[in-house]
Design a protein around this motif. Structure first.
Motif, PDB file in Angstrom:
ATOM      1  N   ASP A  87       0.863  -1.176   0.000  1.00 17.92           N
ATOM      2  CA  ASP A  87       0.000   0.000   0.000  1.00 17.92           C
ATOM      3  C   ASP A  87       0.899   1.225   0.000  1.00 17.92           C
ATOM      4  O   ASP A  87       1.598   1.497   0.973  1.00 17.92           O
ATOM      5  CB  ASP A  87      -0.903  -0.023   1.239  1.00 17.92           C
ATOM      6  N   TYR A  88       0.908   1.960  -1.110  1.00 19.23           N
ATOM      7  CA  TYR A  88       1.779   3.123  -1.236  1.00 19.23           C
ATOM      8  C   TYR A  88       1.336   4.294  -0.365  1.00 19.23           C
ATOM      9  O   TYR A  88       2.150   5.130  -0.005  1.00 19.23           O
ATOM     10  CB  TYR A  88       1.809   3.621  -2.685  1.00 19.23           C
ATOM     11  N   ASP A  89       0.063   4.392  -0.073  1.00 19.36           N
ATOM     12  CA  ASP A  89      -0.463   5.565   0.611  1.00 19.36           C
ATOM     13  C   ASP A  89      -0.544   5.412   2.125  1.00 19.36           C
ATOM     14  O   ASP A  89      -0.155   6.310   2.863  1.00 19.36           O
ATOM     15  CB  ASP A  89      -1.844   5.928   0.055  1.00 19.36           C
ATOM     16  N   LYS A  90      -1.057   4.299   2.615  1.00 19.25           N
ATOM     17  CA  LYS A  90      -1.263   4.116   4.053  1.00 19.25           C
ATOM     18  C   LYS A  90      -0.187   3.254   4.706  1.00 19.25           C
ATOM     19  O   LYS A  90      -0.142   3.137   5.918  1.00 19.25           O
ATOM     20  CB  LYS A  90      -2.623   3.474   4.319  1.00 19.25           C
ATOM     21  N   GLY A  91       0.633   2.619   3.898  1.00 16.39           N
ATOM     22  CA  GLY A  91       1.612   1.698   4.444  1.00 16.39           C
ATOM     23  C   GLY A  91       1.011   0.319   4.600  1.00 16.39           C
ATOM     24  O   GLY A  91      -0.184   0.128   4.437  1.00 16.39           O
ATOM     25  N   GLY A  92       1.831  -0.648   4.897  1.00 16.53           N
ATOM     26  CA  GLY A  92       1.378  -2.024   5.056  1.00 16.53           C
ATOM     27  C   GLY A  92       1.527  -2.805   3.777  1.00 16.53           C
ATOM     28  O   GLY A  92       1.928  -2.278   2.735  1.00 16.53           O
ATOM     29  N   GLU A  93       1.240  -4.074   3.886  1.00 12.16           N
ATOM     30  CA  GLU A  93       1.406  -4.954   2.737  1.00 12.16           C
ATOM     31  C   GLU A  93       0.541  -6.194   2.883  1.00 12.16           C
ATOM     32  O   GLU A  93       0.111  -6.541   3.974  1.00 12.16           O
ATOM     33  CB  GLU A  93       2.869  -5.341   2.559  1.00 12.16           C
ATOM     34  N   TRP A  94       0.285  -6.836   1.765  1.00 10.15           N
ATOM     35  CA  TRP A  94      -0.355  -8.146   1.723  1.00 10.15           C
ATOM     36  C   TRP A  94       0.794  -9.135   1.536  1.00 10.15           C
ATOM     37  O   TRP A  94       1.517  -9.060   0.549  1.00 10.15           O
ATOM     38  CB  TRP A  94      -1.292  -8.262   0.540  1.00 10.15           C
ATOM     39  N   THR A  95       0.960 -10.062   2.464  1.00 12.17           N
ATOM     40  CA  THR A  95       2.073 -11.012   2.397  1.00 12.17           C
ATOM     41  C   THR A  95       1.562 -12.414   2.704  1.00 12.17           C
ATOM     42  O   THR A  95       0.390 -12.601   3.013  1.00 12.17           O
ATOM     43  CB  THR A  95       3.180 -10.666   3.411  1.00 12.17           C
ATOM     44  N   GLY A  96       2.455 -13.362   2.648  1.00 10.76           N
ATOM     45  CA  GLY A  96       2.111 -14.737   2.971  1.00 10.76           C
ATOM     46  C   GLY A  96       3.356 -15.535   3.291  1.00 10.76           C
ATOM     47  O   GLY A  96       4.451 -14.984   3.404  1.00 10.76           O
ATOM     48  N   LYS A  97       3.197 -16.837   3.388  1.00 10.75           N
ATOM     49  CA  LYS A  97       4.275 -17.731   3.810  1.00 10.75           C
ATOM     50  C   LYS A  97       5.186 -18.184   2.677  1.00 10.75           C
ATOM     51  O   LYS A  97       6.249 -18.734   2.929  1.00 10.75           O
ATOM     52  CB  LYS A  97       3.680 -18.952   4.490  1.00 10.75           C
ATOM     53  N   SER A  98       4.774 -18.010   1.438  1.00 13.00           N
ATOM     54  CA  SER A  98       5.586 -18.465   0.303  1.00 13.00           C
ATOM     55  C   SER A  98       6.635 -17.409  -0.027  1.00 13.00           C
ATOM     56  O   SER A  98       6.298 -16.293  -0.412  1.00 13.00           O
ATOM     57  CB  SER A  98       4.693 -18.716  -0.911  1.00 13.00           C
ATOM     58  N   ILE A  99       7.903 -17.768   0.122  1.00 10.71           N
ATOM     59  CA  ILE A  99       8.995 -16.822  -0.097  1.00 10.71           C
ATOM     60  C   ILE A  99       9.447 -16.898  -1.550  1.00 10.71           C
ATOM     61  O   ILE A  99       9.753 -17.978  -2.069  1.00 10.71           O
ATOM     62  CB  ILE A  99      10.176 -17.114   0.846  1.00 10.71           C
ATOM     63  N   MET A 100       9.464 -15.725  -2.196  1.00 12.33           N
ATOM     64  CA  MET A 100       9.902 -15.622  -3.591  1.00 12.33           C
ATOM     65  C   MET A 100      10.768 -14.382  -3.747  1.00 12.33           C
ATOM     66  O   MET A 100      10.824 -13.530  -2.854  1.00 12.33           O
ATOM     67  CB  MET A 100       8.689 -15.553  -4.513  1.00 12.33           C
ATOM     68  N   CYS A 101      11.427 -14.281  -4.880  1.00 12.15           N
ATOM     69  CA  CYS A 101      12.343 -13.180  -5.145  1.00 12.15           C
ATOM     70  C   CYS A 101      11.611 -11.969  -5.731  1.00 12.15           C
ATOM     71  O   CYS A 101      10.725 -12.126  -6.572  1.00 12.15           O
ATOM     72  CB  CYS A 101      13.432 -13.619  -6.124  1.00 12.15           C
ATOM     73  N   THR A 102      12.017 -10.783  -5.285  1.00  9.22           N
ATOM     74  CA  THR A 102      11.514  -9.520  -5.833  1.00  9.22           C
ATOM     75  C   THR A 102      12.682  -8.552  -5.917  1.00  9.22           C
ATOM     76  O   THR A 102      13.795  -8.848  -5.474  1.00  9.22           O
ATOM     77  CB  THR A 102      10.410  -8.898  -4.942  1.00  9.22           C
ATOM     78  N   ARG A 103      12.405  -7.374  -6.438  1.00  8.53           N
ATOM     79  CA  ARG A 103      13.355  -6.259  -6.380  1.00  8.53           C
ATOM     80  C   ARG A 103      12.558  -4.975  -6.351  1.00  8.53           C
ATOM     81  O   ARG A 103      11.352  -4.984  -6.569  1.00  8.53           O
ATOM     82  CB  ARG A 103      14.365  -6.320  -7.507  1.00  8.53           C
ATOM     83  N   ASN A 104      13.210  -3.868  -6.078  1.00  6.34           N
ATOM     84  CA  ASN A 104      12.518  -2.597  -5.888  1.00  6.34           C
ATOM     85  C   ASN A 104      12.064  -1.926  -7.167  1.00  6.34           C
ATOM     86  O   ASN A 104      11.290  -0.982  -7.105  1.00  6.34           O
ATOM     87  CB  ASN A 104      13.388  -1.623  -5.100  1.00  6.34           C
ATOM     88  N   LYS A 105      12.545  -2.371  -8.308  1.00  4.33           N
ATOM     89  CA  LYS A 105      12.085  -1.799  -9.574  1.00  4.33           C
ATOM     90  C   LYS A 105      11.466  -2.903 -10.416  1.00  4.33           C
ATOM     91  O   LYS A 105      11.480  -4.069 -10.031  1.00  4.33           O
ATOM     92  CB  LYS A 105      13.232  -1.104 -10.301  1.00  4.33           C
ATOM     93  N   GLU A 106      10.908  -2.542 -11.550  1.00  7.73           N
ATOM     94  CA  GLU A 106      10.236  -3.509 -12.419  1.00  7.73           C
ATOM     95  C   GLU A 106      11.118  -4.736 -12.631  1.00  7.73           C
ATOM     96  O   GLU A 106      12.327  -4.616 -12.830  1.00  7.73           O
ATOM     97  CB  GLU A 106       9.946  -2.835 -13.757  1.00  7.73           C
ATOM     98  N   PHE A 107      10.501  -5.940 -12.600  1.00  9.38           N
ATOM     99  CA  PHE A 107      11.307  -7.150 -12.694  1.00  9.38           C
ATOM    100  C   PHE A 107      10.525  -8.327 -13.268  1.00  9.38           C
ATOM    101  O   PHE A 107       9.302  -8.383 -13.187  1.00  9.38           O
ATOM    102  CB  PHE A 107      11.848  -7.553 -11.312  1.00  9.38           C
ATOM    103  N   THR A 108      11.280  -9.256 -13.841  1.00  7.25           N
ATOM    104  CA  THR A 108      10.877 -10.628 -14.119  1.00  7.25           C
ATOM    105  C   THR A 108      12.052 -11.470 -13.670  1.00  7.25           C
ATOM    106  O   THR A 108      13.170 -11.291 -14.162  1.00  7.25           O
ATOM    107  CB  THR A 108      10.588 -10.857 -15.614  1.00  7.25           C
ATOM    108  N   ILE A 109      11.818 -12.348 -12.708  1.00 10.62           N
ATOM    109  CA  ILE A 109      12.896 -13.142 -12.120  1.00 10.62           C
ATOM    110  C   ILE A 109      12.553 -14.618 -12.270  1.00 10.62           C
ATOM    111  O   ILE A 109      11.480 -15.060 -11.883  1.00 10.62           O
ATOM    112  CB  ILE A 109      13.081 -12.811 -10.624  1.00 10.62           C
ATOM    113  N   ARG A 110      13.469 -15.376 -12.842  1.00  7.47           N
ATOM    114  CA  ARG A 110      13.325 -16.827 -12.964  1.00  7.47           C
ATOM    115  C   ARG A 110      13.912 -17.485 -11.727  1.00  7.47           C
ATOM    116  O   ARG A 110      15.021 -17.165 -11.320  1.00  7.47           O
ATOM    117  CB  ARG A 110      14.068 -17.334 -14.196  1.00  7.47           C
TER     118      ARG A 110
END
Length: 151
Positions: A87-110
């Motif tokens: 949530d860019y405006d109020k803060g917080g996030e939707w998360t879960g137990k499955s750990i996957m890779c991300t990055r702070n800018k646009e991405f496609t990660i194999r």
């Protein structure tokens, strides 16, 4: 503007406790994976799924308040999809137990292994079971009582 710049501008911290919830449902006529943001905030969305070559994560889709976006076009290739949203405006996030890779800018990660050693972030994703439907819409909401499981 990069995700990290947007997060800094909005004051959001990715480690903030989640205060937001999920509702998912089948889409009878469309054969796409869609995300609807029913909140009053702007959100950023990343997804993960398994295709013919293995695991892949993609992001970020920026979805305006009370708007929908098509994340993947065409008949769904998997039964399970995984979502991480902020949530860019109020803060917080939707998360879960499955750990996957991300990055702070646009991405496609194999691949979802060794995120940190490959230069990516590790993020928790919640699972969406589409029940093998041809299309599905996920609705992000801040209504209590529809929360995905969180660690």
């Amino acid at each position: 503007m990069s995700l990290s710049a947007r997060l800094a501008r909005s004051g959001l911290r990715l480690a903030a406790p989640a205060a937001l919830f999920l509702f998912a449902g089948a889409v009878p006529a469309l054969a796409d994976l869609r995300m609807c943001n029913t909140t009053g905030s702007r959100v950023g969305v990343a997804i993960g799924y398994r295709d013919a070559q293995g695991w892949v994560t993609e992001g970020w889709w920026n979805i305006a308040p009370r708007a929908c976006e098509t994340l993947l076009r065409g008949t769904l290739a998997a039964r399970f999809y995984y979502v991480h949203a902020v949530d860019y405006d109020k803060g917080g996030e939707w998360t879960g137990k499955s750990i996957m890779c991300t990055r702070n800018k646009e991405f496609t990660i194999r691949g979802i292994e060794d995120c940190l050693s490959r230069g990516y972030d590790r993020s928790g994703f919640f699972e969406v079971d589409t029940g093998e439907q041809k299309g599905w819409t996920i609705q992000l909401t801040d209504t209590p009582g529809a929360a995905p499981p969180r660690p």
